[in-house]
Design an enzyme around this catalytic site. Structure first.
Site, PDB file in Angstrom:
ATOM      1  N   ARG A 180     -11.854   2.240  -9.177  1.00 36.96           N
ATOM      2  CA  ARG A 180     -10.219   3.426  -9.231  1.00 36.96           C
ATOM      3  C   ARG A 180     -10.559   3.684 -10.961  1.00 36.96           C
ATOM      4  O   ARG A 180     -11.361   3.503 -11.453  1.00 36.96           O
ATOM      5  CB  ARG A 180      -9.230   2.534  -9.047  1.00 36.96           C
ATOM      6  CG  ARG A 180      -8.977   2.753  -7.943  1.00 36.96           C
ATOM      7  CD  ARG A 180      -6.916   2.200  -7.594  1.00 36.96           C
ATOM      8  NE  ARG A 180      -7.113   1.217  -5.658  1.00 36.96           N
ATOM      9  CZ  ARG A 180      -6.322   1.785  -5.391  1.00 36.96           C
ATOM     10  NH1 ARG A 180      -4.836   2.556  -6.080  1.00 36.96           N
ATOM     11  NH2 ARG A 180      -6.404   1.012  -3.875  1.00 36.96           N
TER      12      ARG A 180
ATOM     13  N   ASP B  96       0.790  -1.280   0.513  1.00 33.13           N
ATOM     14  CA  ASP B  96       0.221   0.144   0.137  1.00 33.13           C
ATOM     15  C   ASP B  96       0.718   1.302  -0.049  1.00 33.13           C
ATOM     16  O   ASP B  96       1.556   1.201   0.106  1.00 33.13           O
ATOM     17  CB  ASP B  96      -0.921  -0.008   1.086  1.00 33.13           C
ATOM     18  CG  ASP B  96      -2.542   0.998   0.864  1.00 33.13           C
ATOM     19  OD1 ASP B  96      -1.930   1.220  -0.138  1.00 33.13           O
ATOM     20  OD2 ASP B  96      -2.535   0.992   2.350  1.00 33.13           O
TER      21      ASP B  96
ATOM     22  N   LEU C 213      11.017 -20.836  -3.774  1.00 31.56           N
ATOM     23  CA  LEU C 213      10.206 -19.846  -3.591  1.00 31.56           C
ATOM     24  C   LEU C 213       9.131 -19.882  -4.224  1.00 31.56           C
ATOM     25  O   LEU C 213       8.847 -20.076  -5.082  1.00 31.56           O
ATOM     26  CB  LEU C 213      11.264 -18.834  -3.805  1.00 31.56           C
ATOM     27  CG  LEU C 213      10.570 -17.471  -3.656  1.00 31.56           C
ATOM     28  CD1 LEU C 213       9.345 -17.442  -2.792  1.00 31.56           C
ATOM     29  CD2 LEU C 213      10.887 -16.000  -4.443  1.00 31.56           C
TER      30      LEU C 213
ATOM     31  N   HIS D 164       2.623   2.847  -8.990  1.00 29.80           N
ATOM     32  CA  HIS D 164       2.490   1.387  -9.190  1.00 29.80           C
ATOM     33  C   HIS D 164       3.967   1.628  -9.864  1.00 29.80           C
ATOM     34  O   HIS D 164       4.624   0.057 -10.128  1.00 29.80           O
ATOM     35  CB  HIS D 164       1.423   1.607  -9.711  1.00 29.80           C
ATOM     36  CG  HIS D 164       0.199   1.381  -8.983  1.00 29.80           C
ATOM     37  ND1 HIS D 164      -0.606   1.350  -8.015  1.00 29.80           N
ATOM     38  CD2 HIS D 164      -1.124   2.678 -10.070  1.00 29.80           C
ATOM     39  CE1 HIS D 164      -1.515   1.964  -8.125  1.00 29.80           C
ATOM     40  NE2 HIS D 164      -2.033   2.913  -8.552  1.00 29.80           N
TER      41      HIS D 164
HETATM   42  C1  IPE Z   1      -5.350  -2.913  -0.700  1.00 30.40           C
HETATM   43  O1  IPE Z   1      -5.413  -2.102  -0.626  1.00 30.40           O
HETATM   44  C2  IPE Z   1      -5.304  -3.507  -2.311  1.00 30.40           C
HETATM   45  C3  IPE Z   1      -4.482  -3.444  -2.609  1.00 30.40           C
HETATM   46  C4  IPE Z   1      -3.033  -3.933  -1.294  1.00 30.40           C
HETATM   47  C5  IPE Z   1      -4.005  -4.524  -3.746  1.00 30.40           C
HETATM   48  P1  IPE Z   1      -6.033  -0.094  -1.106  1.00 30.40           P
HETATM   49  O2  IPE Z   1      -5.386   1.219  -1.155  1.00 30.40           O
HETATM   50  O3  IPE Z   1      -7.171  -0.185  -2.479  1.00 30.40           O
HETATM   51  O4  IPE Z   1      -7.236  -0.455   0.310  1.00 30.40           O
HETATM   52  P2  IPE Z   1      -7.805   0.786   0.621  1.00 30.40           P
HETATM   53  O5  IPE Z   1      -8.851   0.623   0.123  1.00 30.40           O
HETATM   54  O6  IPE Z   1      -7.023   1.492   1.829  1.00 30.40           O
HETATM   55  O7  IPE Z   1      -8.970  -0.101   2.028  1.00 30.40           O
HETATM   56  C1  IPE Z   2      -1.718  -0.267  -3.426  1.00 29.42           C
HETATM   57  O1  IPE Z   2      -1.398   1.282  -3.675  1.00 29.42           O
HETATM   58  C2  IPE Z   2      -1.575  -0.879  -4.353  1.00 29.42           C
HETATM   59  C3  IPE Z   2      -2.476  -0.826  -5.409  1.00 29.42           C
HETATM   60  C4  IPE Z   2      -3.669  -1.589  -4.554  1.00 29.42           C
HETATM   61  C5  IPE Z   2      -3.079  -1.331  -6.634  1.00 29.42           C
HETATM   62  P1  IPE Z   2      -2.511   3.096  -3.953  1.00 29.42           P
HETATM   63  O2  IPE Z   2      -2.744   3.177  -4.994  1.00 29.42           O
HETATM   64  O3  IPE Z   2      -2.948   2.090  -2.985  1.00 29.42           O
HETATM   65  O4  IPE Z   2      -1.973   3.422  -2.871  1.00 29.42           O
HETATM   66  P2  IPE Z   2      -2.591   4.844  -2.371  1.00 29.42           P
HETATM   67  O5  IPE Z   2      -2.718   3.666  -0.843  1.00 29.42           O
HETATM   68  O6  IPE Z   2      -3.767   5.190  -2.802  1.00 29.42           O
HETATM   69  O7  IPE Z   2      -1.711   5.611  -1.597  1.00 29.42           O
HETATM   70 MG    MG Z   3      -4.181   1.866  -0.877  1.00 33.38          MG
END
Ligand code: IPE
Ligand code: IPE
Ligand code: MG
Length: 231
Positions: A68, A17, A128, A34
């Site tokens: 998204r 995250d 792994l 990303h």
């Molecule tokens: C969780 O992250 C999903 C992934 C890491 C793929 P999100 O950023 O989508 O989760 P929330 O919305 O903060 O709970």
């Molecule tokens: C996690 O990073 C990646 C995915 C959920 C695909 P985020 O895209 O959720 O990044 P933040 O939480 O908005 O910073």
């Molecule tokens: Mg996130």
């Protein structure tokens, strides 16, 4: 290397995250975060090999991430496709087994085919196992398992037979769950499998995660006392 730690997690599950926030803070578009996040995946796979971790699962796209915008979603799919089909393919070079959990059916055909192709090519490797959770949600997985059991007309269901209907049927439960970026929630990840996992929430955003953070996480795990309800 293994001797550095008194005990190691067999299966590490990572909620990657903070990609978006990492990029925004640098005045860049979210997809730049990303892209850098993919480099962190590669560093983490190398660290798993170096420290002798057997299973590592990356939460890459949740059943909720369809909320998204299309540009971001397409960007994530493109990065995954690029990463999996790279010529100097890391999975084959490093002899790492690749798997996915979640329902990839709605993904673009080229991404699905390169993923399935790589899963086939790496299925015999056993040092792994890297699993990508793609269009994965813990609740969705549990409901799919229930439907599968209803169809099978099975009446005597136990924890073992139930877990064999989950996407993770050939994976051990995660011992250690790491969520980066400081958020402390599970966001629908591996709900059934996390019953006795240890959790760690480092503040670092995923694109900055490196071997130093990985080692710190392993040290945190080493200190945990797991009791499973005992004394
Ligand atoms: C969780 O992250 C999903 C992934 C890491 C793929 P999100 O950023 O989508 O989760 P929330 O919305 O903060 O709970
Ligand atoms: C996690 O990073 C990646 C995915 C959920 C695909 P985020 O895209 O959720 O990044 P933040 O939480 O908005 O910073
Ligand atoms: Mg996130």
């Amino acid at each position: 290397m293994t001797k550095l730690f008194k005990k190691l997690p067999n299966h590490i599950a990572i909620i990657m995250d903070g990609n978006g926030r990492w990029a925004t803070r640098r005045g860049m578009p979210r997809n730049y975060g990303h892209r850098e996040g993919v480099n962190a995946i590669e560093r983490t796979i190398d660290a798993c090999l170096k420290y002798n971790i057997k299973y590592c699962t990356f939460f890459a796209f949740s059943t909720e991430n369809w909320k998204r915008n299309k540009e971001e979603i397409d960007g994530i799919f493109e990065l995954l496709r690029e990463y999996i089909s790279k010529n100097d393919n890391i999975f084959l070079d490093k002899q790492v087994k690749l798997k996915h959990i979640g329902i990839i059916e709605p993904f673009p055909d080229d991404l699905k085919s390169c993923l399935m192709d790589m899963e086939k090519k790496t299925e015999k490797f056993d040092k792994l196992t890297i699993t990508f959770a793609l269009n994965y949600g813990g609740r969705d997985e549990i409901v799919r398992a229930v439907n599968q059991l209803l169809k099978s007309k099975e009446t005597d269901i136990n924890e073992k037979s139930f877990s064999l209907c989950l996407d993770t049927q050939d994976l051990p439960d995660p011992d250690f769950v790491i969520r980066t970026s400081g958020e402390q929630r599970v966001s629908n990840f591996m709900l059934y499998q996390m019953a006795y996992s240890e959790f760690y929430f480092p503040k670092i955003c995923w694109p900055s995660f490196n071997e130093k953070h990985f080692v710190k996480a392993l040290k945190m795990f080493e200190k945990r006392k797991r009791r499973y309800g005992g004394v």
